[in-house]
Design an enzyme around this catalytic site. Sequence first.
Site: not given
Ligand code: NAP
Length: 499
Positions: A192, A268, A302, A402
């Site tokens: 997803k 992650e 991230c 962040e």
């Molecule tokens: P996010 O809002 O947490 O979303 C990540 C994924 O989770 C998306 O596919 C999102 O779908 C899905 N999601 C959202 N709500 C959900 C729920 N209730 N149940 C299941 N899945 C759900 O993060 P983002 O805004 O896409 O990315 C930014 C974040 O990712 C930052 O915090 C960054 O630090 C972190 N990140 C971490 C790493 C690492 O390796 N540590 C790498 C890259 C990014 P939708 O898009 O449809 O909401």
Amino acid sequence: MTKNYTRDYWESVLSGLKPEGRHFIDGAHRAAASGETFIRIRPMDGKPGAELARGNAADVDAAVASARAAFESGIWRKKEPLEKKKIMLKWADLIRAHGDELAMLETIDVGKPVMASLGVDVRLCADGIQFYGEMIDKMYDEIAPTGPNARALVRKVPLGVIGAITPWNYPMIIDAWKLGPAIAAGNSVVLKPAEQSSLSAIRLAELAVEAGLPAGVFNVVTGYGEETGKPLALHMDVDMIAFTGSTEVGKLIMGYAAQSNVKRVALELGGKSPLVVFEDADLDAAAVAAAWGCFYNSGETCHASTRLIVQRSVQDKLIAKIEAVTRSDIALKHPLDPAAQIGALIEEEHMNKVLAMIAAGEKEGARRAFGAERVMSETGGYYVSPGVFVDMTNDMSLARQEIFGPVLAAIPFDTEEEALKIANDTIYGLAGAVFTRDMDRAHRFSEEIHAGTVWINTYDMSNFATPFGGFKQSGFGRDRSVHAIDKYCDYKTIWQQFG
Ligand code: NAP
């Protein structure tokens, strides 16, 4: 012959593109069960982009059923290792062969410069699939020590159906970090992708089938987190969720696992990584690392080095150098301009959030050295210039939250003890760095910074051989390296008694 990547060339790639926006289930495209779709707005110009299937629990059920059937049939997991390897390597080659197209899909979704999408994202995605493909015929099981009349095999077996939920900042790279080891280990996957960045995932699935991956081994369901990610994480027939995203959603994923079938999770999550600079450091090298470490991908990284913890005596000198590097090297331009080094933020809502955080930081007393403003609004896109705030303290919001935008918080210190305390004073532990010519001190810091990766006199250097992931609320489980395969497997003991 090397291609001439001009703006006109990329415009022609864009105009020839017909992105597929339906799910990819059981080896074929499928509209959402509800028939609903949603439109992705392109961050580079604010124009409507692709139309995507708006998935829900019914689509997730179909994708999980397809993944389960493929797994149980053994069509992939029981294939000869050499055959599996060939398919994965062909998949990697196809990703490279379709590099320009994949780069454009990533750029129209994410707003990053197309040359970066091609040179970094496509390349690392293909390299990731290749790395794990090459492991397939080199993985051995174990024979445990026993008495003479027994033989105990310790087999490493795939878990079954993996749900992968990925973010929008490096979609293709992070997808490959999950798909490579999960599929190489013999599992089936339902991916997803983030609602903002599904196009490259759908294309990766098409190319996997073209390479020979059996239908059902890799499925993609598009849609919103609450409507598709949540049912996937709650699904009773999913064995594990490999999640990359925010800490906030990571906590929900743990809850869904507990509420459903105690599936495993690997997380992650976010970061607020420190880059510590001592006055004896090579300040030119530190300036380059600090600028690129924080501003690459417009700060939507991230492990970005968002906290610059700098010895007070050299703060002004270092900030001047960072400004010079930023202005001369990190060109913020339209993503189709081959000279662009950074591009747009992911969407209008996110840009407004970043600008609101900057405004709130200034209200708290953060002092702007340069940048951190909306620019290029005439394009209709969502651009914020890289910027630095100085004389900060670690309790200010810009130093704690962040931001996920191109904003660097410079926090001065006087003693080594104070620098380490500030570096570790965060809920996150994804990465960190220290710049000093004193190798004893560099060693102490590399040991004492609580983070999954610590760099000495550099930032963001890595390769596939090194694990990546976090300590503390940056999550657990590791992507990349041979170790990443472990979390997609379990150990099974087979005890044979003789005599
Ligand atoms: P996010 O809002 O947490 O979303 C990540 C994924 O989770 C998306 O596919 C999102 O779908 C899905 N999601 C959202 N709500 C959900 C729920 N209730 N149940 C299941 N899945 C759900 O993060 P983002 O805004 O896409 O990315 C930014 C974040 O990712 C930052 O915090 C960054 O630090 C972190 N990140 C971490 C790493 C690492 O390796 N540590 C790498 C890259 C990014 P939708 O898009 O449809 O909401």
